[in-house]
Design a protein around this motif. Structure first.
Motif, mmCIF file in Angstrom:
data_model
loop_
_atom_site.group_PDB
_atom_site.id
_atom_site.type_symbol
_atom_site.label_atom_id
_atom_site.label_comp_id
_atom_site.label_asym_id
_atom_site.label_seq_id
_atom_site.Cartn_x
_atom_site.Cartn_y
_atom_site.Cartn_z
ATOM 1 N N ALA A 101 9.551 1.281 3.679
ATOM 2 C CA ALA A 101 8.169 1.450 4.038
ATOM 3 C C ALA A 101 8.036 2.593 5.081
ATOM 4 N N PRO A 102 8.548 2.280 6.167
ATOM 5 C CA PRO A 102 8.327 3.039 7.316
ATOM 6 C C PRO A 102 8.682 4.609 7.096
ATOM 7 N N ALA A 103 9.595 4.942 6.079
ATOM 8 C CA ALA A 103 9.858 6.364 5.925
ATOM 9 C C ALA A 103 8.816 6.847 5.143
ATOM 10 N N GLN A 104 7.937 6.288 4.282
ATOM 11 C CA GLN A 104 6.689 6.769 3.534
ATOM 12 C C GLN A 104 5.586 7.002 4.690
ATOM 13 N N ALA A 105 5.484 5.703 5.579
ATOM 14 C CA ALA A 105 4.307 5.755 6.489
ATOM 15 C C ALA A 105 4.515 7.084 7.373
ATOM 16 N N LYS A 106 5.661 7.352 7.744
ATOM 17 C CA LYS A 106 6.019 8.455 8.625
ATOM 18 C C LYS A 106 5.703 9.871 7.743
ATOM 19 N N LYS A 107 6.054 9.851 6.748
ATOM 20 C CA LYS A 107 5.516 11.032 5.959
ATOM 21 C C LYS A 107 3.988 11.306 5.670
ATOM 22 N N ARG A 108 3.343 10.168 5.384
ATOM 23 C CA ARG A 108 1.904 10.158 5.359
ATOM 24 C C ARG A 108 1.233 10.480 6.661
ATOM 25 N N GLN A 109 1.822 9.956 7.743
ATOM 26 C CA GLN A 109 1.219 10.303 9.061
ATOM 27 C C GLN A 109 1.315 11.718 9.355
ATOM 28 N N GLY A 110 2.282 12.322 8.789
ATOM 29 C CA GLY A 110 2.369 13.973 9.117
ATOM 30 C C GLY A 110 1.508 14.383 8.155
ATOM 31 N N ASP A 111 1.204 13.881 6.997
ATOM 32 C CA ASP A 111 0.200 14.409 5.953
ATOM 33 C C ASP A 111 -0.873 14.334 6.453
ATOM 34 N N TRP A 165 0.908 -1.082 -0.031
ATOM 35 C CA TRP A 165 -0.101 0.086 -0.069
ATOM 36 C C TRP A 165 0.831 1.254 -0.167
ATOM 37 N N LEU A 166 2.162 1.225 0.657
ATOM 38 C CA LEU A 166 2.911 2.498 0.808
ATOM 39 C C LEU A 166 3.842 2.551 -0.438
ATOM 40 N N ILE A 167 4.029 1.332 -1.141
ATOM 41 C CA ILE A 167 4.598 1.700 -2.520
ATOM 42 C C ILE A 167 3.858 2.261 -3.534
ATOM 43 N N ASP A 168 2.634 1.783 -3.550
ATOM 44 C CA ASP A 168 1.683 2.302 -4.366
ATOM 45 C C ASP A 168 1.358 3.946 -4.199
ATOM 46 N N ASP A 169 1.290 4.239 -2.947
ATOM 47 C CA ASP A 169 1.081 5.525 -2.634
ATOM 48 C C ASP A 169 2.489 6.242 -2.828
ATOM 49 N N PHE A 170 3.583 5.958 -2.556
ATOM 50 C CA PHE A 170 4.936 6.502 -2.742
ATOM 51 C C PHE A 170 5.098 6.813 -4.337
ATOM 52 N N LEU A 171 4.454 5.674 -5.103
ATOM 53 C CA LEU A 171 4.699 6.063 -6.701
ATOM 54 C C LEU A 171 3.582 7.087 -7.064
ATOM 55 N N ALA A 172 2.520 6.984 -6.527
ATOM 56 C CA ALA A 172 1.629 7.993 -7.035
ATOM 57 C C ALA A 172 1.870 9.559 -6.504
ATOM 58 N N ASP A 173 2.407 9.500 -5.163
ATOM 59 C CA ASP A 173 2.920 10.638 -4.511
ATOM 60 C C ASP A 173 3.968 11.377 -5.361
ATOM 61 N N ASN A 174 4.759 10.409 -6.238
ATOM 62 C CA ASN A 174 5.690 11.069 -6.949
ATOM 63 C C ASN A 174 5.319 11.074 -8.315
#
Length: 380
Positions: free
Chosen positions: A304-314, A168-177
């Motif tokens: 994955a935890p780095a993208q999770a941290k970013k999205r928890q901030g967002d 889920w975070l890979i998908d979000d990371f790719l879309a986020d970029n």
């Protein structure tokens, strides 16, 4: 009383041993958890393959044995696993005997944890050796209040939940970029996913398949093409010898679940419009290779935890959890509803059965439709 551990050589994952140790004492502020059952997938092989680089060996350090030829430097480790346990002894206020927990465990019959930041939802292991490790792996969820827990489907949760979160975070990371510029009006960007039959890959494909702006191409061995096609989440499935069926100037992103150095070199060498190379894992442990001297973009390890941290901030913690839970429930329905389920669970109990399952998963010889649930207790 003794604790049984399944240990592997850090430098040779096919070399294993079962060790009996005296139970560690439970001190003030600690609990002992009986580890009931845990999932074992290619994701766990990745933990072993990247154990030094990503600090996975540090979660449950091995106590050197007196008969180890290398003494304190013996290269044995415990591969971490996701699963369920029950508190069997407690000297920690706020954590009761009998509580059921979901979390990150050693391959063992039991473990001593030091609960910190105890809340109604769960706690973190506050052991000093885990203080610098990422909190995603240090958190233990109380099943009684876990919105994702269902006692009837614990094996599916153990097998798919950590993999799904990564996917889920890979998908979000790719879309986020913005899929790294591969999408354009009238043209879909191509996402190339290796090891397409692996659970993390097909969970990622299931998320990406919901995005009309991309085409999801699964790469797998010839033996697994039919399985990958049956899932219905890949736009196309190719075996590894069919890369030349895609035009060399295809704007694409490579999402590498295999870690196969020869395949990575072939993809970087063929696709002149490769926009990003994302390294996820190492299911092909016998073919792992570095990323030097490759044409195109340098492969970047996804954490994955780095993208999770970013999205928890967002989104805030509540917003993050709500989005993830909604996607998880949809994915579980997708996995469970087809006439031919994506996943059939097999249970393995006792050290010999665990060793056999480890060898099967490590060798990549298993049926991709099978999911392995292990327990160090029981067996002959």
């Amino acid at each position: 009383m003794t604790t049984t551990q399944f240990q592997v050589r850090k430098d040779r994952l096919d070399t294993t041993r079962t060790v009996q140790l005296p139970e560690a004492p439970v001190s003030d502020g600690q609990v002992r958890v009986r580890i009931e059952h845990f999932a074992y997938t290619s994701n766990n092989i990745t933990y072993g393959a990247f154990g030094d680089a990503m600090n996975y060996w540090q979660f449950f350090p091995v106590v050197p044995q007196a008969d180890d030829p290398a003494g304190g430097d013996a290269p044995w480790g415990l591969i971490p696993v996701w699963g369920f346990g029950v508190v069997m002894e407690t000297r920690c206020a706020g954590v009761a005997v009998g509580e059921r927990l979901y979390g990150y465990w050693p391959m063992a019959t039991d473990v001593v944890l030091q609960p910190a930041r105890v809340s109604p939802e769960g706690f973190f292991d506050g052991a000093p050796h885990r203080a610098a490790l990422h909190p995603v792996y240090n958190h233990y969820q109380r099943c009684a209040v876990d919105p994702l827990h269902d006692s009837a489907s614990e094996p599916l949760q153990a097998l798919l939940r950590p993999l799904f979160l990564t996917a889920w975070l890979i998908d979000d990371f790719l879309a986020d970029n913005a899929f790294f510029g591969t999408c354009a009006p009238g043209r879909r960007g191509v996402m190339l996913l290796s090891s397409a039959s692996s659970k993390t890959a097909y969970a990622t494909a299931a998320q990406l398949a919901q995005r009309p702006e991309v085409e999801v191409v699964g790469l797998t061995s010839a033996a697994n093409v039919a399985f990958c096609e049956s899932l219905g989440v890949y736009s196309r499935v190719l075996d590894y010898d069919q890369l030349d069926t895609l035009a060399a100037d295809t704007p694409c992103v490579y999402v590498d679940f295999a870690g196969n150095g020869a395949l990575r070199k072939a993809i970087h060498g063929r696709f002149t419009a490769l926009a990003y190379s994302c390294s996820i894992g190492g299911t092909h442990v016998d073919q792992l290779a570095g990323a030097r001297d490759l044409p195109g973009p340098r492969p970047v390890l996804f954490f994955a935890p780095a993208q999770a941290k970013k999205r928890q901030g967002d989104w805030g913690a509540a917003g993050f959890n709500e989005r993830m839970a909604r996607a998880w429930q949809a994915f579980i329905r997708q996995v469970s509803q087809p006439p031919a389920p994506w996943l059939v669970v097999q249970h393995h109990s006792g050290p010999e059965a665990v060793q056999a399952a480890h060898a099967l998963v490590l060798g990549g010889r298993g049926d991709p439709r099978l999911g392995h649930m292990l327990s160090m207790s029981g067996g002959a």
